[in-house]
Design a protein around this motif. Structure first.
Motif, mmCIF file in Angstrom:
data_model
loop_
_atom_site.group_PDB
_atom_site.id
_atom_site.type_symbol
_atom_site.label_atom_id
_atom_site.label_comp_id
_atom_site.label_asym_id
_atom_site.label_seq_id
_atom_site.Cartn_x
_atom_site.Cartn_y
_atom_site.Cartn_z
ATOM 1 N N ASP A 1 -43.082 -24.578 33.314
ATOM 2 C CA ASP A 1 -41.921 -23.872 33.820
ATOM 3 C C ASP A 1 -42.235 -23.216 35.154
ATOM 4 N N LEU B 1 -38.983 -18.030 36.305
ATOM 5 C CA LEU B 1 -37.964 -18.161 35.272
ATOM 6 C C LEU B 1 -37.917 -16.983 34.302
ATOM 7 N N THR C 1 -28.792 -15.860 30.142
ATOM 8 C CA THR C 1 -29.216 -16.423 28.860
ATOM 9 C C THR C 1 -29.999 -17.705 29.047
ATOM 10 N N ARG C 2 -31.093 -17.810 28.316
ATOM 11 C CA ARG C 2 -31.894 -19.038 28.335
ATOM 12 C C ARG C 2 -31.634 -19.814 27.042
ATOM 13 N N GLY D 1 -25.759 -19.424 31.706
ATOM 14 C CA GLY D 1 -27.130 -19.547 31.222
ATOM 15 C C GLY D 1 -27.815 -20.769 31.794
ATOM 16 N N CYS E 1 -31.357 -23.746 31.034
ATOM 17 C CA CYS E 1 -32.395 -24.303 30.167
ATOM 18 C C CYS E 1 -33.506 -24.838 31.061
ATOM 19 N N ARG F 1 -33.873 -29.514 33.173
ATOM 20 C CA ARG F 1 -33.294 -28.414 33.937
ATOM 21 C C ARG F 1 -31.780 -28.510 33.804
#
Length: 286
Positions: A37, A41, A47-48, A119, A121, A127
């Motif tokens: 990552d 990040l 929100t992830r 959010g 990811c 991604r």
């Protein structure tokens, strides 16, 4: 003192060794996830989402809403029942940097005329960005069409022009850093159920500190919406204002700025305005 069976001792030692090995492997996998990552990040304030959750929310990315800059957009439904648009980003390099710009900066801005990022990811090569869903889609289909169903009255067209201007004002004047969008066009303007217009797709965006007057960058954006400043690569927020002016003319005229399906002398919309301007000037002198 109790007697200890050597076999039991060896067996318990073996179990401890196995458990330790499993913990080591598990922690190594987690470390590898983090290593892959971006280091920034964990500092993002939105929100992830786990990748598997987004995969389930989109029905394994079943309903394609369209192809945006840098990736495809799919319809998703949150557990609460709210619809969202999930964008799968392709590639790395510039895409990774644009991902951080979007998620880290645009994601913290809450303005009625900017599409919200809900959010993100980031797992291994995945991604994705989660946007609020705009049921009426991109604005190009409402002004570039031959279907009377999509005709908009002048009041709605005026409102959309004002909405875009408000969104740009937020980016250029009200944010902690000036944000230059760099790719203003009808395809990057989304419309909700009440025909509120919102700017979206910030993949090419550049950040400028308040005390900076410009940024130097390579030419980006879409042909037909690029200001002359791009020839010098010294870019100010005025390039967005030029693109906005082109979009405004497209909204008023109901045609593309560059349309190769038209006769050669009508391909470029600005040429028609220049011709009309010369005619009025000539008549005025006469």
């Amino acid at each position: 003192m109790n007697n200890v069976n050597p076999r039991d001792y060896r067996w318990n030692s073996f179990n401890v060794l196995i458990s330790t090995f499993e913990i080591f492997i598990s922690s190594k996998v987690r470390r590898n996830d983090v290593k892959d990552d971006d280091p920034d990040l964990p500092r993002l304030r939105i929100t992830r989402f786990p990748y598997e959750d987004l995969k389930a929310m989109t029905g394994d990315f079943n309903i394609n809403l369209g192809e945006g800059g840098f990736g495809s957009v799919f319809l998703g439904i949150l557990p609460s029942g709210i619809r969202v648009a999930v964008k799968c980003l392709d590639g790395f390099g510039q895409i990774r940097r644009s991902f951080l710009v979007k998620a880290g900066t645009i994601g913290t801005i809450h303005h009625v005329n900017l599409v919200r990022i809900l959010g993100f990811c980031a797992e291994k090569s995945h991604r994705l960005l989660v946007y609020e869903y705009m049921c009426n889609g991109s604005f190009d289909k409402w002004i570039f069409h031959n279907d009377q169903e999509f005709d908009l009255c002048w009041q709605v067209r005026r409102k959309i022009i004002v909405d875009i201007a408000k969104g740009l004002d937020e980016l250029h004047e009200e944010c902690h850093q000036k944000i230059i969008h760099l790719d203003i066009k009808p395809q990057h303007i989304l419309v909700d159920e009440h025909f509120n217009a919102k700017l979206a797709y910030f993949g090419l965006s550049k950040l400028i500190d308040k005390d900076q007057s410009h940024v130097i960058t390579t030419m980006q954006g879409t042909h037909g919406y690029l200001a002359l400043e791009w020839l010098s690569f010294v870019i100010k927020e005025k390039v967005d204002v030029y693109s906005f002016g082109i979009v405004m003319l497209e909204i008023l005229c109901g045609r593309k700025n560059v349309d190769h399906s038209l006769p050669s002398d009508e391909v470029h919309m600005l040429t028609l305005f220049q011709v009309q301007s010369r005619i009025r000037t000539t008549i005025g002198h006469d």
